[in-house]
Design an enzyme around this catalytic site. Structure first.
Site, short mmCIF file in Angstrom:
data_model
loop_
_atom_site.label_atom_id
_atom_site.label_comp_id
_atom_site.label_asym_id
_atom_site.label_seq_id
_atom_site.Cartn_x
_atom_site.Cartn_y
_atom_site.Cartn_z
N TYR A 27 11.25 3.10 -5.56
CA TYR A 27 11.07 1.65 -5.55
C TYR A 27 11.55 1.03 -6.85
O TYR A 27 12.17 -0.04 -6.85
CB TYR A 27 9.59 1.31 -5.33
N GLU A 28 11.28 1.71 -7.97
CA GLU A 28 11.66 1.17 -9.28
C GLU A 28 13.11 1.49 -9.65
O GLU A 28 13.54 1.20 -10.76
CB GLU A 28 10.71 1.72 -10.36
N TYR A 31 0.14 2.84 -7.50
CA TYR A 31 1.01 2.88 -6.34
C TYR A 31 0.20 2.91 -5.06
O TYR A 31 -0.77 3.67 -4.95
CB TYR A 31 1.92 4.11 -6.39
N VAL A 32 0.60 2.08 -4.12
CA VAL A 32 0.05 2.08 -2.77
C VAL A 32 1.24 2.12 -1.82
O VAL A 32 2.20 1.36 -1.98
CB VAL A 32 -0.82 0.83 -2.50
N GLY A 92 -1.69 -4.77 1.25
CA GLY A 92 -2.33 -5.93 1.86
C GLY A 92 -3.78 -5.69 2.25
O GLY A 92 -4.48 -6.61 2.63
N GLY A 129 -5.96 -4.51 0.09
CA GLY A 129 -6.76 -4.62 -1.13
C GLY A 129 -6.88 -3.32 -1.91
O GLY A 129 -7.70 -3.22 -2.82
N GLY A 137 -4.66 -1.79 -3.99
CA GLY A 137 -4.20 -1.91 -5.37
C GLY A 137 -5.28 -2.52 -6.24
O GLY A 137 -5.60 -2.03 -7.32
N TYR A 148 -0.98 -8.77 -11.19
CA TYR A 148 -1.73 -8.54 -12.43
C TYR A 148 -2.24 -9.85 -13.04
O TYR A 148 -3.35 -9.90 -13.56
CB TYR A 148 -0.88 -7.77 -13.44
#
Length: 172
Positions: free
Chosen positions: A33-34, A95-96, A102, A104, A106, A140
């Site tokens: 992802y990153e 990470y999720v 969605g 919750g 994280g 965040y």
């Protein structure tokens, strides 16, 4: 830490050695992802040694459910604040899995980590976020996190780390 069941039916618990394959998979998915998958050299053996060996360098919280098993993680370790004369916790990876977002998880992982920091008498909880990752930055911010203006992360790895270490010999 006793596993914590969330109202959504998910659980949060500390990882155990048998969880290493899940942890490595999450690291690889996050790196993808990153756009940093080419930097992942972690192996199950190295994770088992550094997370569960004689000297444990980090800990992992896992979010899981009965149907899918582990679906997210928060990998963290201690740092130290000289100004506070207290330990702190550095969140290395949150990470999720995309299909679980969605719900919750994280928020549950990071707030559980904040609770651990308070229970362990830590003075702070810190982490980094990529400047281009606006969804994470907004997440965040919604939790009350502030950007540390004026601070830049510096890093040496691989050959550069070895070259820096070699410079010590020149001082002797």
């Amino acid at each position: 830490m006793t596993p914590i069941t969330l109202t959504s039916g998910y659980r949060i618990r500390l990882a155990e050695p048998d969880d290493v394959p899940h942890i490595l998979r999450f690291i690889q998915e996050l790196a993808e992802y990153e756009k940093l998958a080419h930097e992942v050299t972690a192996t199950e053996a190295r994770l088992r040694e550094t997370l569960f060996g004689e000297h444990r360098y980090a800990e992992v919280l896992l979010a899981e459910n009965d149907n899918d098993g582990p679906v997210g993680m928060a990998l963290f370790f201690y740092n130290y604040s000289t100004f506070l004369a207290k330990p702190g916790i550095h969140l290395e990876d949150l990470y999720v899995q995309p299909d679980q977002r969605g719900a919750g998880l994280g928020k549950a992982l990071i707030t559980c980590l904040a609770r651990i920091a308070v229970e362990r008498d830590c003075g702070r909880l810190e982490w980094q976020v990529l400047d281009w990752n606006e969804p994470a930055r907004e997440f965040y911010r919604s939790l009350g996190a502030s950007l540390m203006d004026g601070w830049l992360t510096k890093r040496v790895t691989g050959e550069s780390l070895q070259a820096m270490a070699d410079q010590f010999e020149a001082t002797r």
